[in-house]
Design an enzyme around this catalytic site. Structure first.
Site, PDB file in Angstrom:
ATOM      1  N   TYR A 576       0.854  -1.195   0.000  1.00 30.81           N
ATOM      2  CA  TYR A 576       0.000   0.000   0.000  1.00 30.81           C
ATOM      3  C   TYR A 576       0.892   1.249   0.000  1.00 30.81           C
ATOM      4  O   TYR A 576       2.119   1.141  -0.131  1.00 30.81           O
ATOM      5  CB  TYR A 576      -0.986  -0.053   1.180  1.00 30.81           C
ATOM      6  CG  TYR A 576      -1.955  -1.221   1.029  1.00 30.81           C
ATOM      7  CD1 TYR A 576      -2.852  -1.259  -0.034  1.00 30.81           C
ATOM      8  CD2 TYR A 576      -1.933  -2.288   1.917  1.00 30.81           C
ATOM      9  CE1 TYR A 576      -3.715  -2.334  -0.208  1.00 30.81           C
ATOM     10  CE2 TYR A 576      -2.798  -3.374   1.760  1.00 30.81           C
ATOM     11  CZ  TYR A 576      -3.687  -3.386   0.687  1.00 30.81           C
ATOM     12  OH  TYR A 576      -4.531  -4.445   0.514  1.00 30.81           O
ATOM     13  N   ARG A 624       2.778  -2.162  10.912  1.00 32.41           N
ATOM     14  CA  ARG A 624       2.881  -3.431  10.189  1.00 32.41           C
ATOM     15  C   ARG A 624       3.814  -3.239   9.006  1.00 32.41           C
ATOM     16  O   ARG A 624       3.680  -2.274   8.248  1.00 32.41           O
ATOM     17  CB  ARG A 624       1.501  -3.912   9.717  1.00 32.41           C
ATOM     18  CG  ARG A 624       1.588  -5.215   8.945  1.00 32.41           C
ATOM     19  CD  ARG A 624       0.246  -5.892   8.730  1.00 32.41           C
ATOM     20  NE  ARG A 624      -0.046  -6.825   9.807  1.00 32.41           N
ATOM     21  CZ  ARG A 624      -0.894  -7.852   9.689  1.00 32.41           C
ATOM     22  NH1 ARG A 624      -1.544  -8.066   8.557  1.00 32.41           N
ATOM     23  NH2 ARG A 624      -1.112  -8.658  10.698  1.00 32.41           N
TER      24      ARG A 624
END
Ligand code: FAD
Ligand code: FMN
Length: 762
Positions: A576, A624
């Site tokens: 992302y 993350r």
């Protein structure tokens, strides 16, 4: 049938004997280049399970071998001046020389023709081979036959970096003994076990730099023995080391494919090797021999038999090679674990191959396991700053608490963030309340809400959850309040921006596939589409775009704070937006946001800092990451360690270590706990708290990961889709009294009595 076995090691001799006994009409010849008594090496080790397999395959061979076995149950670990023993492991050792003599005698007695001092150099040089119906290549790791077949058999040889030397000693070690000893040159590992009266194998292993620093790269066999006798004088108790071609080597992990071609088949080390720390080389060669015999007996043609042999054996061998790989890596990385206390170090060593779990050790040695659990529980008490009050049960590792800033999680099980694709312009609804609420009721210590996007254009799909409007915070608050009011679980949220993976369909309609209509412009580190030719080409972000994104993240963090979340996670993984800056595969910028890792981390860290500023001090933040991209030129574990170091320097409380999903053509290496080693490495090398995620599905594995210190928290996604009450089930299986919500209290009478030791009993 006329069968020629090239090599009279364990594999060749055992196969020859088995096959001759299966049908005495076969003409079987073993060709061995050495003399009958020329055995190199010292002892071999068999597990009880291997011996049971040999007993079943050939009771005569079993009886011949069993007479010479020295049996032991204990593994002893000597580390930092402490000796820790664990029992119940069931192994036997015997002299390699004796094993080969027994197998030679039995093969000859059965009528096998064994020719010594004959070296096979080509497949047709010996006329005996010309007439063979079957050629069995049992000629060891440096197999000549495999090399002759190189056009048809693809071989990879992974030469491992550690150096080792195989020695013997007259000291009778009563247990399978490990020594870890540090001197000025570095850390030395010893693997020692008895294989006969007054005879033990003594393998010494170290890193290359230690080996060189000690001058072992220039040492003769005698120099090596003299040096090691002096170094291990205390451990050897005055006993001498014995040499027998004891030269320093590097272990070659050999993989070949296929294992047969025409009428030639590979067995044992010729086909595959497994590191000596799992003690399985001889066992694998002998199991190959049994499988090959069975296949030849069961099939009419050689070709179908050889295919059946490989089909049966390959999965078993590859599974063992995976275990051996994990084991050898533990010994390559032992320096990493030397901060662990001896009891945890021992547990980490015993569970290194990921095959033996916390639960296996309970069955083998409950007292040892109780010591481990007690240690983990005391560490947890210290970590959460709660003094032991006495009279409390010692919980299994997964049920110990864990502190992050002022947040104390009741246990170590986390529900992983999972996109639901059911929000309406970012506003979540009843589905999310039930989805997250039921998983919080299910007993996990922390439930993570899905990737929640920081702006409308930051969404993966039109149905993704958001935190970009005040009503989003209100909708989330309903879920957060339920979790806080009705359960002991904490709840966190993962903030993300989809970047080049935005404007796509729902997971179940087309994973990462662009929307057919209604898409929006995308931004990313560089203008590289996810699916070349199919996905929208993102715009390379300008500094103005970056300012917007930083502000969007900060606003979302404020909304998350208003909703009452306990933990804020920034999504820098899975390709992302922020991940697209970190990975060199998706970031080809030439400005100060591209190039070096420090540059590539600049925007992600700016985002982190902006969120940290508005996020309450007493609440923790996690990040993350994708530790590897599973693609050439992408992120590798070394770089992930550096990413974690930078995050730590910015006050990130814990890294959630995921992997991959950066590029469409990734080649992940899946398997049980496949990402846990990355969390383990970061935890020890950076000295930072970590969450492990990826194919963790059993409570045995969670207990093992926590007790070994491979991660601080275990994050489970799909296991929680299958079972929202995963943690409750684990508690039930373990007999741990996890409190039920009041309306369900009547279940308590069905919970088995808690069987763990009470600290108050001491
Ligand atoms: C340091 C160390 C420790 C080990 N410890 C253990 C252990 O504890 N337990 C265990 O189970 N295994 C152990 N092993 C592994 C074990 O030795 C091998 O996996 C096992 O011997 C494999 O058997 P094999 O029959 O396939 O090959 P080998 O035992 O290597 O036999 C091959 C035979 O073929 C002969 N040969 C080779 N080329 C030719 C040729 N061209 N012509 C004729 N003959 C030829 C060789 O002389 C040899 O006798 C260890 C290995 C090492 C290196
Ligand atoms: C339905 C589904 C949705 C997911 N959504 C997210 C997400 O929003 N954010 C994220 O970081 N990972 C997401 N993942 C990945 C999981 O969090 C997890 O990392 C991955 O499934 C591996 O864990 P597992 O083997 O326990 O399933 C999702 C996984 C699934 C199955």
């Amino acid at each position: 049938m006329r069968i020629v076995c090239v090599g009279g090691g364990a594999g060749g001799l055992y196969f020859a004997g088995l096959m001759k006994k299966a049908d005495p009409r076969h003409h079987i010849r073993v060709i061995e280049r050495n003399r009958p008594d020329d055995t190199f090496g010292f002892g071999v080790v068999f597990s009880d399970a291997t011996m049971a397999g040999i007993a079943e395959a050939d009771s005569e061979a079993y009886r011949g071998i069993a007479r010479h076995l020295v049996h032991w149950d204990d593994i002893e670990v000597n580390y930092r001046g402490e000796r820790i023993t664990s029992t119940g492991h069931g192994f036997s050792g015997m002299s390699r020389h004796t094993l080969l003599r027994v197998l030679q005698e039995q093969a000859c007695a059965a009528g096998v023709d064994v020719l010594f001092e004959r070296e096979v150099e080509s497949l047709d040089a010996l006329d005996v081979l010309d007439r063979a119906d079957l050629v069995v290549a049992a000629d060891g790791a440096n197999s000549t036959v495999r090399q002759l077949l190189r056009d048809r058999v693809k071989t990879t040889i992974d030469l491992r970096p550690n150096r080792f030397v195989w020695l013997g000693t007259t000291k009778p070690f009563p247990a399978f003994t490990f020594h870890f000893k540090r001197n000025d040159h570095g850390l030395w590992r010893v693997h020692a076990y008895q294989y006969g009266p007054g005879r033990s194998t003594f393998i010494v292993e170290c890193r290359e730099e230690t080996w060189r620093a000690a001058g072992m790269d220039r040492a003769t066999e005698q120099d090596t023995a003299t040096f090691l006798e002096r170094l291990f004088a205390d451990e050897l108790d005055g006993h001498r080391l014995i040499t027998n071609r004891s030269i320093w080597r590097q272990f070659p992990t050999i993989r070949a494919e296929p294992w047969w071609s025409d009428n030639v088949v590979l067995v044992g080390d010729a086909a595959h090797t497994a590191h000596f720390s799992v003690g399985s080389g001889t066992r694998m060669a002998m199991e190959d021999a049994v499988a090959l015999r069975d296949a030849l007996v069961d099939h009419d043609t050689i070709a179908s038999a050889l295919a059946a042999y490989e089909t049966r054996r390959r999965p078993q061998v590859e599974s063992l090679q995976r275990a051996a790989q994990a084991s050898l890596q533990w010994f390559e990385d032992t320096e990493r674990y030397t901060t662990l206390e001896p009891i945890q170090f021992t547990f980490s060593l015993l569970t290194r191959s990921l095959r033996i779990t916390h639960e296996d050790l309970r069955a083998r040695d409950p007292q040892f396991l109780a010591r481990v659990d007690e240690f983990v529980a005391r560490e947890a008490e210290r970590q959460v700053m709660k003094l032991a009050t006495g009279g409390e049960v010692v919980p299994p590792p997964m049920f110990t608490p864990f502190r992050l800033r002022d947040l104390v999680l009741p246990n170590r099980v986390i529900v992983s963030p999972m996109c639901q694709y059911l929000a309406d312009d970012g506003t979540i609804g009843d589905w999310h309340l039930v989805h997250l609420g039921s998983r919080a009721m299910g007993g996990a210590g922390l439930v993570m809400a899905e990737m929640t996007d920081v702006s409308r254009d930051a969404r993966i799909s039109p149905w993704c959850a958001g935190l970009y409007k005040p009503e989003h915070a209100a909708a989330w608050k309903r879920v957060v309040d339920f979790v806080h009011r009705e359960t002991p679980a904490a709840i966190g949220v993962q903030l993300g921006h989809a970047g080049r993976k935005g404007a796509t369909q729902r997971l179940w309609e087309g994973d990462n596939e662009p929307l057919a209509e209604g898409g929006w412009p995308l931004i990313s580190a560089s203008p590289i589409p996810y699916f070349p030719g199919r996905s929208t080409v993102p715009r390379e972000m300008t500094r103005a775009d970056m300012d917007c994104v930083v502000a969007d993240f900060a606003r979302a963090a404020e909304l998350a704070r208003d909703a009452g979340f306990d933990l804020l996670e920034i999504h820098m993984a899975h390709g992302y937006l922020l991940a697209s800056f970190i990975s060199p595969l998706t970031n080809t910028r030439t400005d100060e946001y591209g190039g070096s890792l420090e540059n590539r981390m600049r925007l992600p860290l700016e985002v982190f800092d902006a969120c940290r500023t508005v996020w309450p001090d007493e609440k923790p933040m996690s990040v993350r990451i994708s530790a590897v991209d599973w693609a050439p030129g992408g992120m590798e574990p070394d770089a992930a360690v550096e990413v974690a170091r930078l995050l730590k320097a910015h006050d990130c409380d814990i890294v959630d270590v995921s992997a991959g999903q950066t590029v469409a053509d990734q080649q992940p290496v899946y398997g049980r706990l496949f990402q846990t080693p990355f969390a383990d490495r970061i935890r020890h090398e950076v000295g930072m708290k970590t969450m492990a995620v990826g194919n963790i599905s059993s409570y045995m594995d969670v207990n093992t990961i926590i007790a070994a210190g491979r991660a601080d928290l275990c994050v489970l996604a799909r296991a929680h889709l299958f079972d929202p009450y995963w943690t409750r089930h684990a508690a039930w299986m373990l007999g741990y009294p996890l409190p039920w919500p009041d309306p369900y209290k009547s279940m308590e009478r069905y919970t088995p009595r808690f069987e763990f030791r009470f600290t108050g009993d001491k």
